[in-house]
Design a protein around this motif. Structure first.
Motif, PDB file in Angstrom:
ATOM      1  N   ARG A   1       0.837  -1.193   0.000  1.00  0.00           N
ATOM      2  CA  ARG A   1       0.000   0.000   0.000  1.00  0.00           C
ATOM      3  C   ARG A   1       0.883   1.258   0.000  1.00  0.00           C
ATOM      4  NH1 ARG A   1      -3.595  -1.826   3.018  1.00  0.00           N
ATOM      5  NH2 ARG A   1      -2.520  -1.588   4.999  1.00  0.00           N
ATOM      6  N   GLU A   2       1.929   1.251   0.805  1.00  0.00           N
ATOM      7  CA  GLU A   2       2.838   2.394   0.855  1.00  0.00           C
ATOM      8  C   GLU A   2       3.580   2.550  -0.480  1.00  0.00           C
ATOM      9  OE1 GLU A   2       6.980   3.663   2.938  1.00  0.00           O
ATOM     10  OE2 GLU A   2       5.533   2.666   4.224  1.00  0.00           O
ATOM     11  N   TRP A   3       4.029   1.462  -1.064  1.00  0.00           N
ATOM     12  CA  TRP A   3       4.754   1.530  -2.330  1.00  0.00           C
ATOM     13  C   TRP A   3       3.847   2.014  -3.460  1.00  0.00           C
ATOM     14  CZ3 TRP A   3       7.153  -4.001  -1.657  1.00  0.00           C
ATOM     15  CH2 TRP A   3       8.141  -3.949  -0.670  1.00  0.00           C
ATOM     16  N   ALA A   4       2.562   1.719  -3.377  1.00  0.00           N
ATOM     17  CA  ALA A   4       1.621   2.165  -4.411  1.00  0.00           C
ATOM     18  C   ALA A   4       1.369   3.668  -4.324  1.00  0.00           C
ATOM     19  CB  ALA A   4       0.306   1.407  -4.291  1.00  0.00           C
ATOM     20  N   ASN A   5       1.602   4.257  -3.135  1.00  0.00           N
ATOM     21  CA  ASN A   5       1.366   5.691  -2.926  1.00  0.00           C
ATOM     22  C   ASN A   5       2.557   6.315  -2.200  1.00  0.00           C
ATOM     23  OD1 ASN A   5      -1.503   5.791  -3.851  1.00  0.00           O
ATOM     24  ND2 ASN A   5      -1.698   4.282  -2.213  1.00  0.00           N
ATOM     25  N   PRO A   6       3.726   6.350  -2.845  1.00  0.00           N
ATOM     26  CA  PRO A   6       4.901   6.897  -2.158  1.00  0.00           C
ATOM     27  C   PRO A   6       4.758   8.391  -1.904  1.00  0.00           C
ATOM     28  CG  PRO A   6       5.377   6.551  -4.479  1.00  0.00           C
ATOM     29  CD  PRO A   6       4.010   5.981  -4.229  1.00  0.00           C
ATOM     30  N   THR A   7       5.312   8.841  -0.803  1.00  0.00           N
ATOM     31  CA  THR A   7       5.212  10.258  -0.445  1.00  0.00           C
ATOM     32  C   THR A   7       6.554  10.958  -0.651  1.00  0.00           C
ATOM     33  OG1 THR A   7       5.772   9.817   1.853  1.00  0.00           O
ATOM     34  CG2 THR A   7       3.427   9.789   1.271  1.00  0.00           C
ATOM     35  N   HIS A   8       6.493  12.243  -0.945  1.00  0.00           N
ATOM     36  CA  HIS A   8       7.726  12.989  -1.172  1.00  0.00           C
ATOM     37  C   HIS A   8       8.569  13.091   0.097  1.00  0.00           C
ATOM     38  CE1 HIS A   8       5.020  16.212   0.211  1.00  0.00           C
ATOM     39  NE2 HIS A   8       6.107  16.785   0.660  1.00  0.00           N
ATOM     40  N   GLU A   9       7.950  12.923   1.273  1.00  0.00           N
ATOM     41  CA  GLU A   9       8.703  12.955   2.528  1.00  0.00           C
ATOM     42  C   GLU A   9       9.708  11.810   2.598  1.00  0.00           C
ATOM     43  OE1 GLU A   9       5.277  12.977   2.565  1.00  0.00           O
ATOM     44  OE2 GLU A   9       4.833  14.998   3.240  1.00  0.00           O
ATOM     45  N   ARG A  10       9.439  10.749   1.853  1.00  0.00           N
ATOM     46  CA  ARG A  10      10.327   9.587   1.898  1.00  0.00           C
ATOM     47  C   ARG A  10      11.221   9.495   0.663  1.00  0.00           C
ATOM     48  NH1 ARG A  10       8.533   4.492   4.081  1.00  0.00           N
ATOM     49  NH2 ARG A  10      10.752   4.428   4.349  1.00  0.00           N
ATOM     50  N   LEU A  11      11.353  10.591  -0.070  1.00  0.00           N
ATOM     51  CA  LEU A  11      12.130  10.582  -1.301  1.00  0.00           C
ATOM     52  C   LEU A  11      13.564  10.110  -1.071  1.00  0.00           C
ATOM     53  CD1 LEU A  11      12.544  11.190  -4.297  1.00  0.00           C
ATOM     54  CD2 LEU A  11      12.950  13.572  -3.691  1.00  0.00           C
ATOM     55  N   ARG A  12      14.231  10.650  -0.059  1.00  0.00           N
ATOM     56  CA  ARG A  12      15.627  10.253   0.193  1.00  0.00           C
ATOM     57  C   ARG A  12      15.706   8.761   0.495  1.00  0.00           C
ATOM     58  NH1 ARG A  12      20.718  12.001  -1.182  1.00  0.00           N
ATOM     59  NH2 ARG A  12      22.195  11.215   0.321  1.00  0.00           N
ATOM     60  N   TYR A  13      14.761   8.233   1.264  1.00  0.00           N
ATOM     61  CA  TYR A  13      14.731   6.793   1.549  1.00  0.00           C
ATOM     62  C   TYR A  13      14.654   6.001   0.247  1.00  0.00           C
ATOM     63  CZ  TYR A  13      13.058   2.225   2.997  1.00  0.00           C
ATOM     64  OH  TYR A  13      12.929   0.854   3.157  1.00  0.00           O
TER      65      TYR A  13
END
Length: 149
Positions: free
Chosen positions: A65-77
């Motif tokens: 679910r998270e991978w289907a909707n990635p957030t820009h806050e986790r871009l570096r990750y």
């Protein structure tokens, strides 16, 4: 080898195409993925690995679910995850079968990939997709790697 395949897959949930789309939410659209991003230092790799190992304890459905909707806050990750995945995709595996001994497996060429390589991979992916579209082939090939457990 199954562990290597799992690492390659779980460290690259967005592929370079998805990573590029997420990158463009944070930067002007003309800037290639990774351009201007700082290189990864050892301490940052250590923090990333701790976070990755904690994530892998989550239920598979939550991760998907998270991978289907990635957030820009986790871009570096996601940038670091892609680089680590590329390291595992590029490594060489040596299998040794010596008479009278058990088999040994050695992985070499495990140097972390540079952030500078992301733009090259993005360009290459775009070229591959363009050639596929030009070919007119409408068939969607099955991903064999996704079946490795």
């Amino acid at each position: 080898l199954a562990t290597l395949a799992r690492l390659q897959r779980t460290l690259d949930p967005l592929d370079i195409e998805g990573l590029s789309k997420l990158w463009k939410t944070e930067t002007p659209s003309s800037v290639a993925v990774g351009v201007g991003s700082r290189e990864v230092k050892l301490a940052e790799w250590e923090t990333f690995l701790d976070e990755y190992l904690a994530e892998m304890k989550k239920p598979k459905e939550d991760l998907e679910r998270e991978w289907a909707n990635p957030t820009h806050e986790r871009l570096r990750y996601y940038l670091l995850a892609y680089l680590m995945s590329a390291t595992f995709k590029d490594c060489s595996v040596i299998l040794r079968f010596a008479p009278g001994e058990g088999p040994t497996i050695t992985a070499i060429d495990l140097d972390p990939k540079s952030v500078d390589r992301l733009a090259k991979w993005e360009k290459l992916d775009n070229e591959i997709v363009g050639c596929f579209i030009e070919s007119g082939d409408k068939a969607k090939p099955a991903c064999v790697d996704a079946r490795v457990e």
